[in-house]
Each structure stands twice: as structure tokens, then as C-alpha cells.
Design a protein around this motif. Sequence first.
Motif, PDB file in Angstrom:
ATOM      1  N   ASP A 237     -53.362 109.504  -6.377  1.00 16.04           N
ATOM      2  CA  ASP A 237     -53.292 110.513  -5.309  1.00 16.04           C
ATOM      3  C   ASP A 237     -54.384 110.328  -4.265  1.00 16.04           C
ATOM      4  N   ILE A 239     -54.508 109.864  -1.088  1.00 12.78           N
ATOM      5  CA  ILE A 239     -53.600 109.975   0.044  1.00 12.78           C
ATOM      6  C   ILE A 239     -54.187 109.359   1.307  1.00 12.78           C
ATOM      7  N   GLU A 240     -55.442 109.661   1.567  1.00  9.23           N
ATOM      8  CA  GLU A 240     -56.074 109.158   2.791  1.00  9.23           C
ATOM      9  C   GLU A 240     -56.124 107.640   2.811  1.00  9.23           C
ATOM     10  N   ASN A 243     -52.594 106.228   3.309  1.00  9.93           N
ATOM     11  CA  ASN A 243     -52.197 106.358   4.709  1.00  9.93           C
ATOM     12  C   ASN A 243     -52.835 105.286   5.577  1.00  9.93           C
ATOM     13  N   LYS A 267     -45.202 110.505   2.315  1.00  6.81           N
ATOM     14  CA  LYS A 267     -45.013 111.806   2.964  1.00  6.81           C
ATOM     15  C   LYS A 267     -44.335 112.792   2.015  1.00  6.81           C
ATOM     16  N   LYS A 269     -45.019 112.884  -1.153  1.00  5.16           N
ATOM     17  CA  LYS A 269     -46.139 113.366  -1.963  1.00  5.16           C
ATOM     18  C   LYS A 269     -46.952 114.420  -1.213  1.00  5.16           C
ATOM     19  N   GLU A 270     -47.014 114.265   0.097  1.00  5.70           N
ATOM     20  CA  GLU A 270     -47.744 115.224   0.917  1.00  5.70           C
ATOM     21  C   GLU A 270     -46.903 116.466   1.244  1.00  5.70           C
ATOM     22  N   LYS A 272     -44.451 116.578   3.246  1.00  7.86           N
ATOM     23  CA  LYS A 272     -44.086 116.552   4.667  1.00  7.86           C
ATOM     24  C   LYS A 272     -42.697 115.927   4.761  1.00  7.86           C
TER      25      LYS A 272
END
Length: 366
Positions: A237, A239-240, A243, A267, A269-270, A272
Motif C-alpha cells: 500500500d 500508494i505515493e 503513483n 486508482k 485501491k485509492e 477513485k
Amino acid sequence: MKKIYALALGLATVFAAGAQNDAKSLYESGKKAEDAFNKEIPSALTTGQMSPENAFAIVEAYNFYVKALPLDSVPNEKGKVKPVVSKKIVTSFVNHTKNRSFENAAIFLYQAGKQYPEAYQAFMIAGDLPRNPLVGKDGAVITDSIRSNNYYNAGLCAYSAKSYKESAEAFKKARLADPTNVDNFVYEIASYQYADFEDQALKENTIFEAAQEAYKYHGAKNIFIFNNYVNKFFNNDEIEAANAILSEAEKNEPENGNVQLLFGLLKNKEQKYDQAAEYFRKAGNLSNVYGTLLDASKQLNLLGKNALNEIDFQAENAAELKAEVKKNYFEKALEIANKAKALPDANNQINNIIDDINYSLENYFN
């Protein structure tokens, strides 16, 4: 004290004498094996055939020689080193490096069905020996590309025998010698995946490090490598970081459908989901890879069901929203799925997705 010292000196003398005798004995055993190979190799190179026993004899000779060398360097009772067989061994190494004897032996062993461990050992020596300091500048005649190919062949021999730690070692040496060959990385990572690791974290880090190195040379072009690279960030996880990597890959390879697919999964996972759907549509437009198209259509179909469930059918614009979901999710998912189905490597998985999409279109949009 003098007696003890005298005893110690005496033992050292005996040991030195014994070591020299062992070195000579090992050399003679190696020379016998080497002679068996040397006798047969001229005709073998002409006929293309050599018995596995004679082919492997050069490997046996090498093993005897590497055992003899350190024993031949043991100081005598006066503290001086007087090698007896080292020069002969070095000459042998140089000659067989120039003649590519170990590579030839490996080929004969492979042809005889002795892929592992016999051909594997010969290919590994063929890769190692040219950069052995004992061979010196004479090893330069064997380029890194040739060495890499020998390691690669060694890796294939071990991989086919399911000796994955050994194949991983060979493929790693292959890519260190020639990182431009993407297959060296692919098989190295695959070997780690199949190899037994007592520490799962070590296994994951080992795979990640190889994939990260591969990314430096090959970018995101190879799906297997790139997915193994970003998996660590997805699984943890991060994420940053994920990305950032995907953004870099997208910038460098804007037509890479797999990068778009991974962006969509990220996205998701986020949470979005609108952005995720757009990335899945891009993946479907750009890719001609079955696995990428399969996943893109599957994910878009699932997001379409969620989008449909979120519509307030009592709202004034419900029909408009429903038509939008039909077009941008289900019909687009079906388009991508049919594109996947047309590929030669398609399997029944895509048929199941198509059936599911058609069921939704027939039952929810009439």
C-alpha cells in the motif's frame, strides 16, 4: 618453549610437504581427465559428436585443478612458496579459455541429454573462467556477450531440471554480464518465484531488486518484469511511490496499455473509481496483449455494475445516467473483451466475461 616451537615447525614442514604432494596428486588426476578430453575434441568438432564421458572430463579436470591450486601455494619449512603445478594449470586454463573448450563440452553434454548438472557446470565454467585473474588478459578474447550467453544456457539447463536456485544464480550472472538482454532478467525473476526461500520477505526483496534493476535498462516494456517491480508498492500500500513510478512509466511510454491498466488498479485501491474506469478504457484502446485486455474488460465490467447500482432511478436524469453507464462501462467493456477474444492466445476466461457483460446489457438496459 624451544621444544614446542620445534614441534610446531616440524608439523608445518610435514603439512607443507603433504600439501605439495596433494597438489601434485590432484594435478595428475586432473591432467588425466584433461587428456581424455583433449584426445577426442579435434574429431568431435569435426563430427559434431562426443561421448558425455569425454566431454565431462574437462569439467572434472577443472575441479581437480582448482583444488590443487591453493595447496600448491602453501609455504615450505622455510616460509617460501615454491609452486610445482600452478604454472601448468594456468596454462591449461588459458588454452581452454581461448579454445572455448568448456562451452564446446557443454554443448556436447546438452546434446547427449546431460543438461543438468553436467552441461550446467560446463556452461558456468565457460562463463566464469575468462574473468578469472589467473587467465588475465587472455580472457578478453571472450566477450561479455559470449559469457552472458553461456550463463543463460546454464540457467536454462538448471531451470528445466527445476533446480531454481542454481538457475537463478546463472541468470543473475548472465544479466550482470549483459543487462541488455531482457530474457536474462525474466528467467532470473521466474527462478526466484519458484525457488524455496525460508524467509518470504527475503524472496520478495530479491525479486524486487532484480525487477528494479531490469526497469533501469528495459523500462515498462516487459509486462512480467514491470509488474514484479510495482507489486511491492501495491502489496505494501505504498500508494505515493506506486503513483510516482507509474507516472514516470506513462511519461516514457504513453502507448503502454499495461501501464494504464496498473494505473487503473491503483486508482481502484485509492477508491477513485471514475479515474480507474478511464484508465481501464485507455488500456483497452492501447493494448494488444490478451492478459491486459482481459483484466481491463473485467475491471470495467465490475465498475459498471457499481456505477449502475449508484444511480437513483427516481431522479430526473436517471435515464441519461443509465445510458452513460451503458456506453462508457458495459459497451466499452464488451468492445475490449471482443478485442481480447480475437487474439490467438485467448482462452475461455474471456468468454465468461463476455457472457456476463451481455447478461447485464440484456437485462438492465431494456
